[in-house]
Design a protein around this motif. Structure first.
Motif, PDB file in Angstrom:
ATOM      1  N   LEU A 154     -53.961 -12.200   4.592  1.00 16.01           N
ATOM      2  CA  LEU A 154     -53.925 -13.426   5.392  1.00 16.01           C
ATOM      3  C   LEU A 154     -54.352 -14.640   4.580  1.00 16.01           C
ATOM      4  CD1 LEU A 154     -55.318 -12.317   8.875  1.00 16.01           C
ATOM      5  CD2 LEU A 154     -53.011 -13.106   8.346  1.00 16.01           C
ATOM      6  N   GLU A 155     -55.304 -14.445   3.690  1.00 12.98           N
ATOM      7  CA  GLU A 155     -55.770 -15.556   2.860  1.00 12.98           C
ATOM      8  C   GLU A 155     -54.699 -16.031   1.882  1.00 12.98           C
ATOM      9  OE1 GLU A 155     -59.296 -14.132   1.053  1.00 12.98           O
ATOM     10  OE2 GLU A 155     -60.499 -14.192   2.894  1.00 12.98           O
ATOM     11  N   LYS A 156     -53.717 -15.164   1.582  1.00 14.31           N
ATOM     12  CA  LYS A 156     -52.639 -15.531   0.653  1.00 14.31           C
ATOM     13  C   LYS A 156     -51.524 -16.307   1.328  1.00 14.31           C
ATOM     14  CE  LYS A 156     -53.391 -11.570  -2.418  1.00 14.31           C
ATOM     15  NZ  LYS A 156     -52.803 -10.317  -2.985  1.00 14.31           N
ATOM     16  N   GLY A 157     -51.527 -16.338   2.680  1.00 13.37           N
ATOM     17  CA  GLY A 157     -50.520 -17.129   3.377  1.00 13.37           C
ATOM     18  C   GLY A 157     -49.470 -16.290   4.082  1.00 13.37           C
ATOM     19  N   SER A 158     -48.536 -16.980   4.764  1.00 10.50           N
ATOM     20  CA  SER A 158     -47.542 -16.328   5.620  1.00 10.50           C
ATOM     21  C   SER A 158     -46.565 -15.463   4.832  1.00 10.50           C
ATOM     22  CB  SER A 158     -46.758 -17.372   6.424  1.00 10.50           C
ATOM     23  OG  SER A 158     -46.137 -18.300   5.547  1.00 10.50           O
ATOM     24  N   GLU A 159     -46.213 -15.866   3.605  1.00  8.72           N
ATOM     25  CA  GLU A 159     -45.262 -15.073   2.823  1.00  8.72           C
ATOM     26  C   GLU A 159     -45.827 -13.696   2.501  1.00  8.72           C
ATOM     27  OE1 GLU A 159     -43.854 -17.032  -0.618  1.00  8.72           O
ATOM     28  OE2 GLU A 159     -42.986 -18.735   0.465  1.00  8.72           O
TER      29      GLU A 159
END
Length: 576
Positions: free
Chosen positions: A286-291
């Motif tokens: 989740l911390e890395k983003g939606s992708e």
């Protein structure tokens, strides 16, 4: 004047400890006698004779072959039944719908989960829905309710379909030489776990390949219910030691020469360690983003991913802690695996007994797919299959996977005196009087239109008895008839005002502790059945299948001494 420290002679210490121990025992016994005296009015309620002062009727209630005993109790004694419990304790088995409404809805703050259930949940899983009460429980449900919305359920359909396709492929491989008997329990258990793993946690444990090795988390989930059931009669002892520090309690438990208890500890350790690993991995994604979220199993549409996103956006005073979310992950897997597996096994067993119903269902599913040019049925397509829905409703009415649950009225600890607002160990009030839909006649011949229940009384809500009550469902209440749901139900069903959240039954309970994931479970069942019935024909095996009581109903071979659930069915592939 200088201060002084007084040292008592060491010879006095053993005597002091003995005196304190005797005083503690005296206070505990006094309070126990006090509660037993308050229960005297309950002994006038008809019920089965006690088989033992130590265990009362509990061994009968929780015997693996107890289902006929429950039916006999309901037919003999009606909607309110006295149950003899440990050491002279009196408990109640209740299926009267008006009384159940009070217990589950109107007076739910008084009738909380039983202390042994709360303490077991707290020590086993942490601060989860099983172990929280009052405002804490309501806060958790407020966060979790939107996660199980229809919108989110729609997004899970492709996940469930892909998992079921994996099972179809494996079963076709096993049937490459023609029809044969397959232990369907193993496969539906693996299917149910993978459905909730991918749809609930966005994680995979099992490829559903015939040669795949069982994941340790999957094995622990399967072992929890049977291991707990083996300790069930001794559940009342847990609240008595729950005030010990967790480390001391664990030391005591591991020191006792009790292999079953040691196995339970190992199972819980395995579950917690794996849930923590999955949680840490999901937080990192989740911390890395939606992708990054879209690249994981379930593409970030699973229940826990949705919960984590909502939790991050919630006000600070409403957010769940990391420990709370890990605890919810464990109970999501636990509550969503064995119950769904049990329900699916029961449906396929019944369809094997009733080939005409199986054929009719298969035609309905095919007709539904024809309206979409042969494409997979989406959410609306599944909801639009009335006979499939009727089969699910009737099976869950007549054969609820969890046939009985417990509540305790106005609990007060025996060993401690605690203020009424102290939290999870107390209730709003102690003694209570609840109304009955049908008056009962006491042993002395008096008629009671309401029921006095003193504090610290355990109440069994008889889901099975209410779901099969002939005065509500008619003289054919004990018969499996899916067609009853394709026509108006008897007026007596509406008049009973059953306090459940599903199909006028108590299968998924009602009130503030109703099953929060019942829509998720229903969707799993309908996706799995719609695909399996189209691909295979299921028939009865050579051996007789029977069903055992153990917290959750499980199938086995009649006369078998095996504890592990098993249910062979003859399976024939009918579609490539």
């Amino acid at each position: 004047m200088s201060s002084a420290i007084i040292f008592y002679p060491s010879s006095f210490l053993p005597l002091a400890l003995v005196e304190l121990s005797l005083l503690a025992c005296f206070l505990a016994i006094s309070r126990l006698v006090y509660y037993r005296m308050k229960q005297l009015p309950l002994r006038k309620i008809p019920g089965p004779p006690s088989t033992s002062f130590l265990t009362g009727n509990l061994l009968q209630l929780f015997d693996p072959s107890a289902l006929p005993f429950y039916d006999k109790l309901s037919k003999t004694y009606g909607g309110v039944i006295k149950i003899n419990a440990m050491l002279g304790d009196t408990q109640l088995l209740i299926s009267d719908p008006k009384a159940c409404t009070s217990i589950l809805l109107k007076e739910q703050d008084t009738f909380e989960e039983s202390p042994w259930f709360i303490e077991n949940g707290r020590h086993a899983f942490g601060p989860c829905l099983f172990s929280t009460t009052g405002a804490h429980h309501r806060r958790q449900r407020k966060q979790l309710n939107p996660v199980f919305s229809i919108k989110n359920m729609r997004a899970l359909i492709p996940i469930f379909q892909n998992v079921t396709h994996q099972l179809q492929d494996s079963m076709r491989t096993m049937l490459d030489k023609g029809a044969q008997e397959i232990d369907i329990v193993e496969w539906l258990g693996r299917l149910a776990l993978e459905l909730v793993a991918q749809g609930g946690l966005g994680h995979t444990f099992d490829s559903l390949d015939p040669t795949a090795h069982e994941h340790e988390f999957a094995g622990a989930i399967k072992e929890y219910i049977p291991t707990m059931s083996a300790l069930y009669v001794w559940r009342e002892l847990l609240p008595l030691v729950s005030y010990l520090p967790p480390k001391l309690l664990r030391f005591v438990a591991t020191s006792l020469p009790w292999p079953t208890l040691h196995r339970l500890i190992d199972v819980l350790d395995t579950m917690h360690a794996n849930a923590q690993k999955i949680f840490d991995k999901k937080m990192a994604i989740l911390e890395k983003g939606s992708e990054a979220a879209e690249s994981q199993v379930g593409e970030g549409k699973d229940i826990i991913s949705t919960l984590l996103k909502a939790n991050m956006a919630a006000p600070e005073d409403e957010k769940m802690t990391d420990d709370e979310i890990v605890a919810q992950m464990n109970i999501l897997l636990l509550a969503g695996t064995d119950t769904t597996s049990s329900a699916l096994c029961r449906v396929l067993h019944l369809l094997s007994q009733h080939q005409d119903v199986q054929d009719r269902l298969r035609k309905e599913i095919a007709a539904g797919q024809s309206r979409t040019d042969g494409a997979e049925l989406d959410y609306d397509g599944l909801v639009g299959l009335p006979y499939l829905d009727a089969i699910c409703r009737e099976t869950l009415r007549l054969f609820p996977p969890v046939p009985v649950i417990t509540r305790t009225s106005g609990y007060r600890p025996i060993f401690l005196t605690v203020k009424a607002d102290c939290g999870s160990h107390c209730r709003c009030r102690s003694d209570i009087c609840i109304p009955l839909l049908k008056p009962i006649t006491t042993i002395g011949g008096d008629s009671l239109a309401s029921l006095y229940i003193p504090g610290n009384t355990d109440v069994f809500v008889n889901i099975l008895g209410l779901n099969r009550d002939t005065s509500i469902w008619g003289p054919d209440a004990a018969e499996w008839k899916p067609e009853r749901w394709l026509q108006p139900l008897p007026e007596s069903v509406e008049g009973a005002r059953i306090p459940g959240i599903y199909a006028n039954t108590l299968t998924f309970l009602g009130g503030g502790r109703a099953c929060i994931g019942f829509k998720f479970s229903q969707l799993e069942m309908k996706v799995a059945l719609s695909q399996l019935i189209q691909a295979f024909r299921f028939s009865l095996p050579k051996a007789e299948v029977t069903w055992r009581f153990g917290g959750i109903l499980t199938p086995s071979i009649a006369g078998s001494s095996l504890i592990r659930p098993t249910m062979p069915l003859k399976v024939e592939s009918i579609r490539p």
